[in-house]
Scaffold this motif. Structure first.
Motif, PDB file in Angstrom:
ATOM      1  N   VAL A 114       9.822 -55.935  46.188  1.00 37.35           N
ATOM      2  CA  VAL A 114      10.702 -55.875  47.363  1.00 37.35           C
ATOM      3  C   VAL A 114      11.710 -57.022  47.316  1.00 37.35           C
ATOM      4  O   VAL A 114      11.562 -57.959  46.536  1.00 37.35           O
ATOM      5  CB  VAL A 114       9.898 -55.961  48.688  1.00 37.35           C
ATOM      6  CG1 VAL A 114       9.033 -54.737  48.892  1.00 37.35           C
ATOM      7  CG2 VAL A 114       9.062 -57.225  48.736  1.00 37.35           C
ATOM      8  N   GLY A 115      12.704 -56.934  48.171  1.00 38.52           N
ATOM      9  CA  GLY A 115      13.714 -57.983  48.204  1.00 38.52           C
ATOM     10  C   GLY A 115      14.265 -58.178  49.609  1.00 38.52           C
ATOM     11  O   GLY A 115      14.093 -57.326  50.476  1.00 38.52           O
ATOM     12  N   ALA A 116      14.889 -59.312  49.814  1.00 37.84           N
ATOM     13  CA  ALA A 116      15.531 -59.616  51.092  1.00 37.84           C
ATOM     14  C   ALA A 116      17.043 -59.695  50.867  1.00 37.84           C
ATOM     15  O   ALA A 116      17.523 -60.667  50.311  1.00 37.84           O
ATOM     16  CB  ALA A 116      15.010 -60.935  51.655  1.00 37.84           C
ATOM     17  N   PRO A 117      17.770 -58.644  51.275  1.00 41.39           N
ATOM     18  CA  PRO A 117      19.207 -58.614  50.979  1.00 41.39           C
ATOM     19  C   PRO A 117      19.977 -59.767  51.620  1.00 41.39           C
ATOM     20  O   PRO A 117      21.003 -60.178  51.099  1.00 41.39           O
ATOM     21  CB  PRO A 117      19.666 -57.270  51.551  1.00 41.39           C
ATOM     22  CG  PRO A 117      18.614 -56.864  52.515  1.00 41.39           C
ATOM     23  CD  PRO A 117      17.334 -57.465  52.022  1.00 41.39           C
ATOM     24  N   GLU A 118      19.467 -60.313  52.737  1.00 39.67           N
ATOM     25  CA  GLU A 118      20.218 -61.369  53.424  1.00 39.67           C
ATOM     26  C   GLU A 118      20.254 -62.667  52.627  1.00 39.67           C
ATOM     27  O   GLU A 118      21.169 -63.461  52.786  1.00 39.67           O
ATOM     28  CB  GLU A 118      19.708 -61.585  54.848  1.00 39.67           C
ATOM     29  CG  GLU A 118      18.254 -61.998  54.983  1.00 39.67           C
ATOM     30  CD  GLU A 118      17.298 -60.814  55.090  1.00 39.67           C
ATOM     31  OE1 GLU A 118      17.391 -59.884  54.247  1.00 39.67           O
ATOM     32  OE2 GLU A 118      16.442 -60.815  55.981  1.00 39.67           O
ATOM     33  N   CYS A 119      19.225 -62.902  51.761  1.00 42.62           N
ATOM     34  CA  CYS A 119      19.264 -64.133  50.965  1.00 42.62           C
ATOM     35  C   CYS A 119      19.144 -63.861  49.473  1.00 42.62           C
ATOM     36  O   CYS A 119      19.319 -64.766  48.663  1.00 42.62           O
ATOM     37  CB  CYS A 119      18.174 -65.101  51.420  1.00 42.62           C
ATOM     38  SG  CYS A 119      16.530 -64.405  51.305  1.00 42.62           S
ATOM     39  N   GLY A 120      18.829 -62.633  49.098  1.00 38.54           N
ATOM     40  CA  GLY A 120      18.751 -62.303  47.678  1.00 38.54           C
ATOM     41  C   GLY A 120      17.423 -62.642  47.022  1.00 38.54           C
ATOM     42  O   GLY A 120      17.295 -62.559  45.809  1.00 38.54           O
ATOM     43  N   ASP A 121      16.415 -63.038  47.811  1.00 41.38           N
ATOM     44  CA  ASP A 121      15.095 -63.315  47.246  1.00 41.38           C
ATOM     45  C   ASP A 121      14.443 -62.016  46.761  1.00 41.38           C
ATOM     46  O   ASP A 121      14.570 -60.988  47.423  1.00 41.38           O
ATOM     47  CB  ASP A 121      14.162 -63.936  48.303  1.00 41.38           C
ATOM     48  CG  ASP A 121      14.566 -65.361  48.643  1.00 41.38           C
ATOM     49  OD1 ASP A 121      15.562 -65.852  48.074  1.00 41.38           O
ATOM     50  OD2 ASP A 121      13.893 -65.980  49.482  1.00 41.38           O
ATOM     51  N   VAL A 122      13.763 -62.103  45.619  1.00 42.32           N
ATOM     52  CA  VAL A 122      13.020 -60.934  45.141  1.00 42.32           C
ATOM     53  C   VAL A 122      11.552 -61.304  44.912  1.00 42.32           C
ATOM     54  O   VAL A 122      11.245 -62.436  44.544  1.00 42.32           O
ATOM     55  CB  VAL A 122      13.622 -60.330  43.845  1.00 42.32           C
ATOM     56  CG1 VAL A 122      14.965 -59.696  44.118  1.00 42.32           C
ATOM     57  CG2 VAL A 122      13.748 -61.379  42.751  1.00 42.32           C
ATOM     58  N   MET A 123      10.677 -60.345  45.167  1.00 38.17           N
ATOM     59  CA  MET A 123       9.240 -60.616  45.135  1.00 38.17           C
ATOM     60  C   MET A 123       8.507 -59.453  44.482  1.00 38.17           C
ATOM     61  O   MET A 123       8.770 -58.297  44.810  1.00 38.17           O
ATOM     62  CB  MET A 123       8.766 -60.783  46.591  1.00 38.17           C
ATOM     63  CG  MET A 123       7.337 -61.221  46.778  1.00 38.17           C
ATOM     64  SD  MET A 123       6.961 -61.359  48.556  1.00 38.17           S
ATOM     65  CE  MET A 123       7.788 -62.884  49.011  1.00 38.17           C
ATOM     66  N   PHE A 128      11.181 -64.910  42.990  1.00 35.16           N
ATOM     67  CA  PHE A 128      12.355 -65.728  42.715  1.00 35.16           C
ATOM     68  C   PHE A 128      13.101 -65.870  44.027  1.00 35.16           C
ATOM     69  O   PHE A 128      13.707 -64.915  44.508  1.00 35.16           O
ATOM     70  CB  PHE A 128      13.213 -65.090  41.621  1.00 35.16           C
ATOM     71  CG  PHE A 128      12.494 -65.019  40.310  1.00 35.16           C
ATOM     72  CD1 PHE A 128      12.366 -66.151  39.514  1.00 35.16           C
ATOM     73  CD2 PHE A 128      11.891 -63.844  39.893  1.00 35.16           C
ATOM     74  CE1 PHE A 128      11.672 -66.103  38.312  1.00 35.16           C
ATOM     75  CE2 PHE A 128      11.190 -63.794  38.696  1.00 35.16           C
ATOM     76  CZ  PHE A 128      11.087 -64.926  37.902  1.00 35.16           C
TER      77      PHE A 128
END
Lengths: 136, 213
Positions: A32-41, A61
């Protein structure tokens, strides 16, 4: 912004970093990822014959809170059944790591990763997947 | 939202020249008096901003009642935020799209799996490269990082071009007093939703390669 001691600890000594074989029938993978900060997990679980999560690994990351959230999640997953793992909530992660409001989305990301991994495992093993509910 | 683009710009000062409190629903475009669309005339934007800023200068309000002074400070903050957002092309398009169709994070959590696979591969290679001692291995990794750098840069450029094209289609609809086509909005959301993943990956690759020099 200062990170809490627990976040710093998980960040400096992340538990269970790594990968499991995503093609293994007993492994469930959640990316999954968080589009608001670009973190990926990426979070993976390995379930033993008795239905218990025997291993959990993650690779994140992103910021310290995202790494700490996923590290903590893998610790909590081990030893739980798939259904018990479903009950892990992002609010528990927020509480344990003392995350400030701007970092709550990191815990949401970890919960998302858990649920995606659990459903991936269920799907691979012919079990009904659990419908996702909205976020907080 | 056709009405919003045709609306008279919000006026910070009323007919008697007093500062009005700015309602929360006044958006950045209305506040600075520019049309709500993809392309904004940078000169017009800048002159509107400086004009308002001048009128709101704290010197004019030194003897004003506290309530008025607070309103002038609030207005200054709102105008600053609006200007910072609208003058930056990416910040502006993110704002515009969210104004039209809601927060990006609500439905962009799972971009295409192939993209994520490539991101993880690139990030892992960057990480490995930074702690890798073996020279031959390092050379292989460097090649991979450079290749990934090329791919992600091209992806970024391609998305930028696509955004411009979609933005032009958006503006065309606005000019005709029509709402932005849903297909255009959807594609823009998808591009903007992936932007930070690509940026972060490029940053990691760049950092890894720079540190090795």
């Amino acid at each position: 912004m200062a990170y809490s001691d627990k976040v710093v600890d998980h960040y400096n000594n992340p538990r269970n970093v790594g990968s499991l074989d995503k093609n293994d029938q007993t492994v469930g993978t959640g990316i999954v990822g968080a589009p608001e900060c670009g973190d990926v997990m990426k979070l993976q679980i390995k379930v033993d014959e008795g239905g218990l999560i025997e291993d959990a690994k993650f690779k994140t990351f992103g910021c310290g809170s995202a790494i700490a959230s996923s590290s903590l999640a893998t610790e909590w997953l081990k030893g739980k059944t798939v259904d018990e793992a479903e009950e892990i909530k992002n609010t528990q992660i927020v509480e344990e790591l003392n995350l400030p409001p701007v970092k709550i989305h990191c815990s949401v990301l970890a919960e998302d990763a858990i649920k995606t991994a659990l459903n991936d495992f269920r799907e691979k093993n012919g079990m009904p997947v659990v419908e996702r509910k909205g976020h907080h | 939202m056709i009405e919003a683009t045709k609306e008279k710009p919000f006026s910070v000062f009323n007919e008697d020249g007093e500062i009005e409190a700015i309602p929360a629903e006044v958006d950045h475009f209305a506040l600075l008096g520019v049309q709500r669309k993809f392309k904004v005339d940078a000169e017009v934007l800048e002159s509107r901003f400086y004009e308002l800023n001048r009128k709101l200068h704290p010197d004019f309000f030194m003897d004003a009642p506290v309530a008025v002074r607070i309103r002038s400070l609030d207005a200054t903050a709102r105008i600053n935020e609006a200007y910072q957002t609208l003058k930056d092309p990416i910040a502006r398009v993110v704002y515009l799209v969210q104004l039209e169709s809601g927060k990006l994070e609500e439905n962009e959590r799972t971009p295409p799996p192939e993209l994520f696979e490539e991101i993880f591969e690139a990030q892992e290679a960057a990480e490995e490269f930074q702690c890798c001692a073996d020279e031959e291995e390092a050379e292989n990794l460097r090649e991979r990082l450079n290749a990934a750098m090329g791919c992600f840069s091209a992806l970024k450029d391609g998305q930028r071009t696509a955004l411009d094209r979609l933005g032009a289609a958006w503006d065309e609809a606005v000019e005709k007093n029509e709402p932005a086509p849903p297909e255009v909005v959807r594609k823009m959301r998808s591009i903007l939703g992936q932007r930070n993943y690509i940026e972060n990956t490029l940053t990691s690759l760049r950092r890894a390669l720079e540190e090795s020099e």
